[in-house]
Design a protein around this motif. Structure first.
Motif, PDB file in Angstrom:
ATOM      1  N   LEU A   1     -22.802 -29.556 -42.117  1.00 31.12           N
ATOM      2  CA  LEU A   1     -23.515 -28.290 -41.932  1.00 31.12           C
ATOM      3  C   LEU A   1     -24.975 -28.414 -42.333  1.00 31.12           C
TER       4      LEU A   1
ATOM      5  N   GLU B   1     -22.173 -33.695 -35.721  1.00 33.04           N
ATOM      6  CA  GLU B   1     -21.161 -33.042 -34.887  1.00 33.04           C
ATOM      7  C   GLU B   1     -19.742 -33.488 -35.224  1.00 33.04           C
TER       8      GLU B   1
ATOM      9  N   LEU C   1     -18.271 -31.127 -38.187  1.00 34.53           N
ATOM     10  CA  LEU C   1     -18.519 -29.685 -38.199  1.00 34.53           C
ATOM     11  C   LEU C   1     -17.203 -28.931 -38.082  1.00 34.53           C
TER      12      LEU C   1
ATOM     13  N   ARG D   1     -15.416 -23.976 -35.131  1.00 35.33           N
ATOM     14  CA  ARG D   1     -16.200 -22.916 -34.484  1.00 35.33           C
ATOM     15  C   ARG D   1     -17.616 -23.378 -34.154  1.00 35.33           C
ATOM     16  N   ASP D   2     -18.096 -24.470 -34.757  1.00 40.11           N
ATOM     17  CA  ASP D   2     -19.463 -24.948 -34.536  1.00 40.11           C
ATOM     18  C   ASP D   2     -19.523 -26.197 -33.664  1.00 40.11           C
ATOM     19  N   LYS D   3     -18.372 -26.724 -33.255  1.00 42.80           N
ATOM     20  CA  LYS D   3     -18.363 -27.972 -32.503  1.00 42.80           C
ATOM     21  C   LYS D   3     -18.623 -27.733 -31.019  1.00 42.80           C
TER      22      LYS D   3
ATOM     23  N   ARG E   1     -21.791 -24.666 -28.160  1.00 46.61           N
ATOM     24  CA  ARG E   1     -22.185 -23.994 -29.408  1.00 46.61           C
ATOM     25  C   ARG E   1     -23.519 -24.539 -29.932  1.00 46.61           C
ATOM     26  N   LYS E   2     -23.739 -25.829 -29.754  1.00 46.34           N
ATOM     27  CA  LYS E   2     -25.018 -26.400 -30.201  1.00 46.34           C
ATOM     28  C   LYS E   2     -26.182 -25.806 -29.410  1.00 46.34           C
TER      29      LYS E   2
ATOM     30  N   ARG F   1     -26.887 -22.318 -30.675  1.00 52.08           N
ATOM     31  CA  ARG F   1     -27.626 -22.335 -31.948  1.00 52.08           C
ATOM     32  C   ARG F   1     -29.102 -22.646 -31.716  1.00 52.08           C
TER      33      ARG F   1
ATOM     34  N   TYR G   1     -21.173 -15.730 -30.758  1.00 47.68           N
ATOM     35  CA  TYR G   1     -21.502 -16.695 -31.813  1.00 47.68           C
ATOM     36  C   TYR G   1     -23.007 -16.743 -32.047  1.00 47.68           C
TER      37      TYR G   1
ATOM     38  N   ARG H   1     -25.355 -15.405 -35.352  1.00 51.89           N
ATOM     39  CA  ARG H   1     -26.325 -16.295 -35.996  1.00 51.89           C
ATOM     40  C   ARG H   1     -27.696 -15.641 -36.077  1.00 51.89           C
TER      41      ARG H   1
ATOM     42  N   ARG I   1     -29.236 -20.122 -42.391  1.00 55.79           N
ATOM     43  CA  ARG I   1     -28.285 -20.410 -41.326  1.00 55.79           C
ATOM     44  C   ARG I   1     -27.605 -21.769 -41.532  1.00 55.79           C
TER      45      ARG I   1
END
Length: 209
Positions: free
Chosen positions: A88, A93, A96, A99-101, A105-106, A109, A185, A189, A197
């Motif tokens: 984090l 990757e 992670l 939920r962030d993979k 999602r990248k 963000r 998502y 953020r 974050r």
């Protein structure tokens, strides 16, 4: 001259000692030349490789008690959480949370981190409005109430515009991939201050993701 006879016990005992002495010397020489594994138990020869491997497999396959199994699970959970914490902070990757993979999602963000969002300033503005509302001055309290309305409207409008633009960019960038939940998502953020974050922002403001 009379010769005194020697006792028979003396003759046989001395001859037996002479016969056993070379055998004992050879045994001592052979024992000194024998090599022994420093890890093998004292007085035992070096085990064969196959025997050592079978012993290690038997130790590895030994069933654990409930206490040992719980301890191992705690250690594995602690190591996994530490890897996630580092991921984090650094954006790795591989470790992670689920939920962030993923590239979708990248991109979400990076899209949020590359722009200013009204929602990220909600917390400091809320503190200012709260202070104004506590002052016992009618005009200041009216200003605080008006600011509340303005902030809420700006956040809603900015979120709608952000969601529309992000949804369009995701459809262009990832046409055949699962994009479900990516917009929500990203909006969640945007409510956080940039420095708080997680995962940490990987792009600068104004940089195109």
């Amino acid at each position: 001259m009379r010769v005194m006879p020697l006792p028979l016990g003396f003759v046989f005992r001395s001859r037996a000692k002479e016969e056993k002495a070379p055998v004992a010397d050879k045994a001592q020489v052979n024992f000194s030349k024998q090599t022994r594994d420093p890890q093998a138990p004292k007085g035992r020869p070096t085990p064969k490789r196959s025997e050592a491997q079978s012993q290690r497999r038997s130790v590895a396959n030994t069933p654990l008690t409930r206490k040992d199994a719980a301890k191992r699970q705690r250690e594995e959970r602690r190591a996994s959480m530490e890897r996630q914490r580092q991921a984090l902070a650094g954006g790795d990757e591989r470790y992670l949370p689920a939920r962030d993979k993923g590239p979708v999602r990248k991109f979400a963000r990076d899209f949020i981190d590359s722009r200013f969002n009204v929602a990220e300033f909600f917390l400091p503005m809320a503190v200012v409005i709260l202070v104004l509302s506590m002052v016992r001055v009618a005009s200041l309290q009216s200003i605080a109430l008006l600011l509340w309305l303005v902030v809420i409207v700006l956040i809603v409008l900015d979120s709608v515009v952000t969601a529309f633009r992000l949804k369009k960019r995701l459809a262009e960038r990832f046409p055949g991939q699962n994009r479900k939940g990516a917009v929500a998502y990203a909006l969640m953020r945007s409510l956080q201050m940039r420095r708080l974050r997680l995962p940490k922002p990987q792009v600068k403001r104004g940089e195109r993701p």
